[in-house]
Motif scaffolding. Structure first.
Motif, PDB file in Angstrom:
ATOM      1  N   LEU A   4     -16.293  -1.198 -15.476  1.00  0.00           N
ATOM      2  CA  LEU A   4     -16.343  -2.631 -15.736  1.00  0.00           C
ATOM      3  C   LEU A   4     -17.733  -3.092 -15.344  1.00  0.00           C
ATOM      4  N   TRP A   5     -18.473  -3.655 -16.290  1.00  0.00           N
ATOM      5  CA  TRP A   5     -19.784  -4.151 -15.929  1.00  0.00           C
ATOM      6  C   TRP A   5     -19.719  -5.653 -15.890  1.00  0.00           C
ATOM      7  N   VAL A  16     -16.620 -13.059  -1.737  1.00  0.00           N
ATOM      8  CA  VAL A  16     -15.210 -13.323  -2.015  1.00  0.00           C
ATOM      9  C   VAL A  16     -14.376 -12.347  -1.197  1.00  0.00           C
ATOM     10  N   ALA A  17     -13.229 -12.808  -0.705  1.00  0.00           N
ATOM     11  CA  ALA A  17     -12.322 -11.943   0.049  1.00  0.00           C
ATOM     12  C   ALA A  17     -11.056 -11.668  -0.754  1.00  0.00           C
ATOM     13  N   VAL A  18     -10.513 -10.491  -0.538  1.00  0.00           N
ATOM     14  CA  VAL A  18      -9.222 -10.108  -1.113  1.00  0.00           C
ATOM     15  C   VAL A  18      -8.622  -9.113  -0.134  1.00  0.00           C
ATOM     16  N   GLY A  19      -7.312  -9.087  -0.035  1.00  0.00           N
ATOM     17  CA  GLY A  19      -6.699  -8.155   0.905  1.00  0.00           C
ATOM     18  C   GLY A  19      -5.354  -7.682   0.422  1.00  0.00           C
ATOM     19  N   GLY A  20      -4.905  -6.572   1.001  1.00  0.00           N
ATOM     20  CA  GLY A  20      -3.591  -6.056   0.648  1.00  0.00           C
ATOM     21  C   GLY A  20      -3.364  -4.679   1.213  1.00  0.00           C
ATOM     22  N   THR A  21      -2.166  -4.198   0.964  1.00  0.00           N
ATOM     23  CA  THR A  21      -1.805  -2.842   1.359  1.00  0.00           C
ATOM     24  C   THR A  21      -2.346  -1.856   0.331  1.00  0.00           C
ATOM     25  N   PHE A  22      -2.349  -2.260  -0.920  1.00  0.00           N
ATOM     26  CA  PHE A  22      -2.861  -1.459  -2.030  1.00  0.00           C
ATOM     27  C   PHE A  22      -2.269  -0.052  -2.038  1.00  0.00           C
ATOM     28  N   ASP A  23      -0.956   0.012  -1.810  1.00  0.00           N
ATOM     29  CA  ASP A  23      -0.220   1.273  -1.888  1.00  0.00           C
ATOM     30  C   ASP A  23       0.177   1.491  -3.342  1.00  0.00           C
ATOM     31  N   GLU A  24       0.100   2.726  -3.815  1.00  0.00           N
ATOM     32  CA  GLU A  24       0.382   3.033  -5.218  1.00  0.00           C
ATOM     33  C   GLU A  24      -0.485   2.111  -6.092  1.00  0.00           C
ATOM     34  N   LEU A  25      -1.779   2.160  -5.906  1.00  0.00           N
ATOM     35  CA  LEU A  25      -2.728   1.253  -6.550  1.00  0.00           C
ATOM     36  C   LEU A  25      -2.376   1.071  -8.036  1.00  0.00           C
ATOM     37  N   HIS A  26      -1.649  -0.009  -8.321  1.00  0.00           N
ATOM     38  CA  HIS A  26      -1.112  -0.220  -9.663  1.00  0.00           C
ATOM     39  C   HIS A  26      -1.892  -1.268 -10.443  1.00  0.00           C
ATOM     40  N   LYS A  27      -1.455  -1.494 -11.667  1.00  0.00           N
ATOM     41  CA  LYS A  27      -2.141  -2.413 -12.580  1.00  0.00           C
ATOM     42  C   LYS A  27      -2.291  -3.812 -11.980  1.00  0.00           C
ATOM     43  N   GLY A  28      -1.313  -4.277 -11.248  1.00  0.00           N
ATOM     44  CA  GLY A  28      -1.408  -5.589 -10.608  1.00  0.00           C
ATOM     45  C   GLY A  28      -2.500  -5.618  -9.556  1.00  0.00           C
ATOM     46  N   HIS A  29      -2.566  -4.562  -8.733  1.00  0.00           N
ATOM     47  CA  HIS A  29      -3.625  -4.463  -7.724  1.00  0.00           C
ATOM     48  C   HIS A  29      -4.999  -4.427  -8.392  1.00  0.00           C
ATOM     49  N   ARG A  30      -5.091  -3.607  -9.434  1.00  0.00           N
ATOM     50  CA  ARG A  30      -6.385  -3.454 -10.113  1.00  0.00           C
ATOM     51  C   ARG A  30      -6.827  -4.768 -10.749  1.00  0.00           C
ATOM     52  N   THR A  31      -5.883  -5.512 -11.303  1.00  0.00           N
ATOM     53  CA  THR A  31      -6.199  -6.813 -11.897  1.00  0.00           C
ATOM     54  C   THR A  31      -6.723  -7.774 -10.838  1.00  0.00           C
ATOM     55  N   PHE A  75     -11.236   4.111  -7.144  1.00  0.00           N
ATOM     56  CA  PHE A  75     -11.149   3.054  -8.157  1.00  0.00           C
ATOM     57  C   PHE A  75     -12.466   2.279  -8.223  1.00  0.00           C
ATOM     58  N   LEU A  76     -12.982   1.883  -7.066  1.00  0.00           N
ATOM     59  CA  LEU A  76     -14.233   1.123  -7.026  1.00  0.00           C
ATOM     60  C   LEU A  76     -15.393   1.935  -7.594  1.00  0.00           C
ATOM     61  N   LYS A  77     -15.451   3.212  -7.241  1.00  0.00           N
ATOM     62  CA  LYS A  77     -16.514   4.084  -7.748  1.00  0.00           C
ATOM     63  C   LYS A  77     -16.396   4.259  -9.262  1.00  0.00           C
ATOM     64  N   ASP A  78     -15.175   4.502  -9.744  1.00  0.00           N
ATOM     65  CA  ASP A  78     -14.952   4.694 -11.182  1.00  0.00           C
ATOM     66  C   ASP A  78     -15.365   3.464 -11.987  1.00  0.00           C
ATOM     67  N   HIS A  79     -15.277   2.295 -11.370  1.00  0.00           N
ATOM     68  CA  HIS A  79     -15.641   1.047 -12.055  1.00  0.00           C
ATOM     69  C   HIS A  79     -17.043   0.553 -11.662  1.00  0.00           C
TER      70      HIS A  79
END
Length: 172
Positions: A4-5, A16-31, A75-79
């Motif tokens: 994503l550029w 900007v801040a964001v937080g979570g458990t991010f377990d089973e990093l799913h489409k909702g987390h990625r969004t 995920f961050l590296k891939d994007h």
């Protein structure tokens, strides 16, 4: 995989801040994460520690912190977003959002929006400017029910929200 550029110079906020458990990093987390990078030049990501995650009383197990961190970093590296991110262990519901003058906004899901309002009340009581709250809707699975880690653990859906087993319809 395509990255994503997003031009950081076009960002609305410096931090900007964001937080979570991010377990089973799913489409909702990625969004949620991608929205944070869309609006923020830099993104502070609070990843719940194992001890804090236990306090959340999820009705399923949670992958260890180091596994969740590894997947988040991948995920961050891939994007191509790793250079704009700072991931830190989140040990309570607030992290630095209640004391930092640098953070300008917080990105939350509809489910966690009440926490953002709580954060702003604490900030205001401390004489800090409230954070801009950016709320995204929960991402629906194929059956239009929101994607969640709980549903993934139950074997109902995969991380993309595709149904894995037939869920019997409710009787009217």
């Amino acid at each position: 995989m395509y990255g994503l550029w997003v031009d950081p110079s076009m960002s609305l906020f410096k931090l900007v801040a964001v937080g979570g458990t991010f377990d089973e990093l799913h489409k909702g987390h990625r969004t949620l994460l991608l929205k944070a990078f869309e609006v923020g030049e830099r993104v502070l990501i609070g990843l719940c520690t194992d001890d804090f995650a236990k306090l959340l009383r999820k009705n399923h197990g949670i992958a260890p912190y180091h596994e969740r961190l590894r997947e988040l970093r991948k995920f961050l590296k891939d994007h191509q977003l790793l250079g704009r991110a700072e991931v830190f262990p989140l040990e309570d519901p607030y992290g630095p959002t209640v004391c930092s003058n640098e953070i300008e906004a917080i990105v939350v899901s509809r489910e966690t929006e009440p926490r953002a309002h709580e954060i702003n009340k604490i900030r205001e009581s401390r004489g800090l400017k409230p954070l801009e709250i950016l709320t995204i809707e929960m991402v629906p699975a194929e059956d239009r029910v929101p994607i969640s880690t709980t549903r993934i653990y139950r074997g109902e859906i995969d991380r993309e929200g595709r149904l894995l087993r037939t869920v019997s319809p409710r009787k009217l």
